[in-house]
Design a protein around this motif. Structure first.
Motif, PDB file in Angstrom:
ATOM      1  N   UNK A 229       0.857  -1.195   0.000  1.00 13.25           N
ATOM      2  CA  UNK A 229       0.000   0.000   0.000  1.00 13.25           C
ATOM      3  C   UNK A 229       0.888   1.238   0.000  1.00 13.25           C
ATOM      4  N   UNK A 230       0.546   2.225  -0.823  1.00 16.22           N
ATOM      5  CA  UNK A 230       1.330   3.447  -0.939  1.00 16.22           C
ATOM      6  C   UNK A 230       0.377   4.643  -1.039  1.00 16.22           C
ATOM      7  N   UNK A 231       0.797   5.800  -0.534  1.00 13.41           N
ATOM      8  CA  UNK A 231       0.002   7.031  -0.592  1.00 13.41           C
ATOM      9  C   UNK A 231       0.343   7.771  -1.888  1.00 13.41           C
ATOM     10  N   UNK A 232      -0.695   8.092  -2.669  1.00 12.69           N
ATOM     11  CA  UNK A 232      -0.495   8.764  -3.953  1.00 12.69           C
ATOM     12  C   UNK A 232      -1.346  10.033  -4.042  1.00 12.69           C
ATOM     13  N   UNK A 233      -0.781  11.081  -4.645  1.00  9.88           N
ATOM     14  CA  UNK A 233      -1.522  12.315  -4.911  1.00  9.88           C
ATOM     15  C   UNK A 233      -2.211  12.203  -6.268  1.00  9.88           C
ATOM     16  N   UNK A 234      -3.298  12.963  -6.417  1.00 11.96           N
ATOM     17  CA  UNK A 234      -3.972  13.023  -7.709  1.00 11.96           C
ATOM     18  C   UNK A 234      -3.038  13.692  -8.715  1.00 11.96           C
ATOM     19  N   UNK A 235      -2.560  12.925  -9.688  1.00 17.58           N
ATOM     20  CA  UNK A 235      -1.591  13.443 -10.659  1.00 17.58           C
ATOM     21  C   UNK A 235      -1.236  12.335 -11.633  1.00 17.58           C
ATOM     22  N   UNK A 259      -3.295  -1.070   5.984  1.00 23.05           N
ATOM     23  CA  UNK A 259      -2.938  -2.476   6.134  1.00 23.05           C
ATOM     24  C   UNK A 259      -3.699  -3.346   5.140  1.00 23.05           C
ATOM     25  N   UNK A 260      -2.996  -4.241   4.485  1.00 22.36           N
ATOM     26  CA  UNK A 260      -3.634  -5.192   3.578  1.00 22.36           C
ATOM     27  C   UNK A 260      -4.567  -6.103   4.367  1.00 22.36           C
ATOM     28  N   UNK A 310      -4.807   6.369  -0.547  1.00 19.46           N
ATOM     29  CA  UNK A 310      -4.012   5.147  -0.441  1.00 19.46           C
ATOM     30  C   UNK A 310      -4.372   4.210  -1.594  1.00 19.46           C
ATOM     31  N   UNK A 311      -3.357   3.541  -2.139  1.00 18.71           N
ATOM     32  CA  UNK A 311      -3.564   2.606  -3.242  1.00 18.71           C
ATOM     33  C   UNK A 311      -2.816   1.306  -2.950  1.00 18.71           C
ATOM     34  N   UNK A 312      -3.513   0.193  -3.188  1.00 17.44           N
ATOM     35  CA  UNK A 312      -2.902  -1.126  -3.032  1.00 17.44           C
ATOM     36  C   UNK A 312      -2.420  -1.624  -4.385  1.00 17.44           C
ATOM     37  N   UNK A 332      10.331  12.767  -6.333  1.00 16.57           N
ATOM     38  CA  UNK A 332      10.759  12.056  -5.133  1.00 16.57           C
ATOM     39  C   UNK A 332      10.228  10.620  -5.186  1.00 16.57           C
ATOM     40  N   UNK A 333      11.076   9.687  -4.789  1.00 17.83           N
ATOM     41  CA  UNK A 333      10.681   8.278  -4.805  1.00 17.83           C
ATOM     42  C   UNK A 333       9.775   7.976  -3.614  1.00 17.83           C
ATOM     43  N   UNK A 334       8.627   7.373  -3.876  1.00 19.15           N
ATOM     44  CA  UNK A 334       7.659   7.053  -2.827  1.00 19.15           C
ATOM     45  C   UNK A 334       7.937   5.661  -2.263  1.00 19.15           C
ATOM     46  N   UNK A 335       7.559   5.473  -1.024  1.00 24.78           N
ATOM     47  CA  UNK A 335       7.765   4.176  -0.364  1.00 24.78           C
ATOM     48  C   UNK A 335       6.425   3.568   0.037  1.00 24.78           C
ATOM     49  N   UNK A 336       6.372   2.237   0.051  1.00 22.75           N
ATOM     50  CA  UNK A 336       5.165   1.529   0.461  1.00 22.75           C
ATOM     51  C   UNK A 336       5.116   1.460   1.988  1.00 22.75           C
TER      52      UNK A 336
END
Length: 447
Positions: A229-235, A259-260, A310-312, A332-336
């Motif tokens: 699972x990672x947090x993503x902005x609308x883009x 959490x999955x 959040x996106x799985x 910037x590199x995103x982390x799960x």
């Protein structure tokens, strides 16, 4: 003659000794009046000339047995046998050498006309001890030949030709047979000779025991290997892979939690069994889609994120191995936030007969469930041998009892739920059953 007549089914691969076993009955001094049904009865020692011009033939033996050479389906053959008014107290059916016994067994549990006059007393499986290892090597992975199915459905197994084996080989084969069918009684035989009282007329066939003896599909295998699972902005975000050897499959979708959980995994499974859409490098990727990422023309893609949150992600390989990265608008590199590895479905999964069971709450839409079953039995064809369950249908105050043998399905009303907790409980038995896929399909029927 007893109204309810016991029936024994004899199965066994080519060369296992079925013909010899039948001949022993036809010419033996056992004191039983047995009617034997065989579609190609010329192989059992009866004069071939007698069979050339007769479609329906009864040949009475001196010991009281009857040879029946009858064409057509099993139901009509048994009905003709009843109409013949011949004197017999037991029926024996010999299946062809490569036949799966499941469809024959199905007939006795799904045909009202048979249930009225007959019951399946026993299933006897013959195994060629001399050629056992060779047959396993050649046929255990052949979907067209029911080598192991014959063992699975037999509650009595005659390990034949033991005079041609040493004791160590006998023990090894018996162990392998017991692994496939722990409830079966194994008899060592020479020339398929056995006391019939041990294997016939004792009501030894129990479909529930067969079901219990099958390997249980533990739902530990999935069509994907990793999720996170990672947090993503609308883009429009950049997705890259720096270590690729072949195409990869992936899905992603918006979730509410970090959490999955089982709900996410179930939904992911259903997506992985939905139609696949191929994407080339540089193309946009949208949520809720089963996609195959091709790296022939590059290794980067665009995530089309309409809503922040959040996106799985679920992949057929791990991001660490693929060297996968997601970059935000600032590069910037995103982390799960959390991830999980899964045991992926084996390629040879389809060879194994297994049992898959589910229990969950909620109301099922009857129309959706009917559509699910139509798709299920189309997908698996004749590879689901048994299905049963208790269902909580929407708008129905009663339990719905569900029974199926192959594609023959029957629904009955059970008692009212009343103040008791309602639930859904289902069991499927067959070849190549993938638990997460079945569970996702069933739960998609919930109201």
């Amino acid at each position: 003659m007893n109204r309810s007549i016991p029936v024994t089914l004899v199965v066994g691969f080519l060369g296992s000794g079925k013909t010899t076993f039948i001949n022993n009955i036809l010419h033996g001094d056992h004191g039983k009046k047995i009617a034997i049904i065989e579609n190609e009865f010329g192989e059992v020692g009866i004069d071939d000339e007698l069979l050339k011009n007769d479609d329906d033939l009864f040949v009475e033996m001196n010991n009281g047995c009857i040879c029946c050479n009858m064409k057509g389906d099993l139901v009509s053959s048994l009905e003709k046998l009843l109409e013949s008014k011949k004197s017999f107290e037991h029926i024996l059916i010999e299946a062809t050498g490569m036949a799966n016994p499941g469809p024959i067994i199905e007939t006795f549990f799904s045909s009202p006309s048979l249930e009225e006059h007959f019951y399946l007393d026993s299933v006897i499986g013959l195994v060629d001890g001399k050629h056992f290892d060779l047959n396993v090597l050649k046929f255990e992975k052949d979907e067209e030949i029911a080598f192991y199915d014959q063992i699975t459905f037999s509650e009595s197994i005659l390990l034949n030709k033991t005079d041609l084996l040493d004791q160590s080989n006998i023990v090894k084969i018996e162990n392998e047979l017991s692994e496939r069918n722990p409830n079966a009684k194994i008899y060592q035989t020479v020339n398929a000779d056995i006391d019939l009282d041990k294997v016939m007329g004792i009501k030894s066939f129990d479909l529930n025991k067969v079901e219990d003896s099958l390997p249980k599909e533990s739902n530990v295998e999935y069509p994907f290997s990793w999720a996170g699972v990672v947090e993503l902005d609308a883009a429009f975000l950049k997705l890259t892979f720096d270590h690729t050897h072949h195409s990869e499959r992936m899905i992603f979708f918006k979730v509410d939690e970090d959490t999955l959980n089982d709900k996410m995994i179930s939904y992911a499974s259903s997506l992985f069994y939905s139609p696949l859409r191929k994407h080339k490098s540089g193309e946009n990727l949208a949520p809720d889609e089963h996609m195959e990422l091709s790296f022939d023309q590059g290794n980067h893609f665009i995530l089309d994120i309409e809503f922040s949150g959040k996106y799985a992600f679920f992949l057929t390989d791990s991001p660490s191995h693929l060297q996968m990265s997601i970059f935000n608008k600032s590069q910037e590199k995103l982390t799960f936030k959390n991830d999980k590895n899964f045991k992926k479905v084996k390629h040879n999964h389809g060879q194994q007969i297994s049992s898959v069971s589910f229990e969950f709450e909620g109301e099922i839409n009857p129309h959706s469930f009917e559509m699910f079953l139509n798709v299920l039995f189309t997908q698996y064809k004749n590879e689901i041998y048994r299905s049963k369950g208790i269902l909580n249908f929407s708008g129905n105050p009663n339990r719905v009892i569900f029974q199926g043998v192959y594609s023959s399905l029957k629904f009955d009303h059970g008692k009212e739920w009343g103040d008791e907790r309602s639930y859904n409980k289902l069991v499927f038995i067959g070849k190549g059953l993938v638990g997460p896929s079945l569970e996702a399909g069933i739960k998609n029927c919930l109201v």
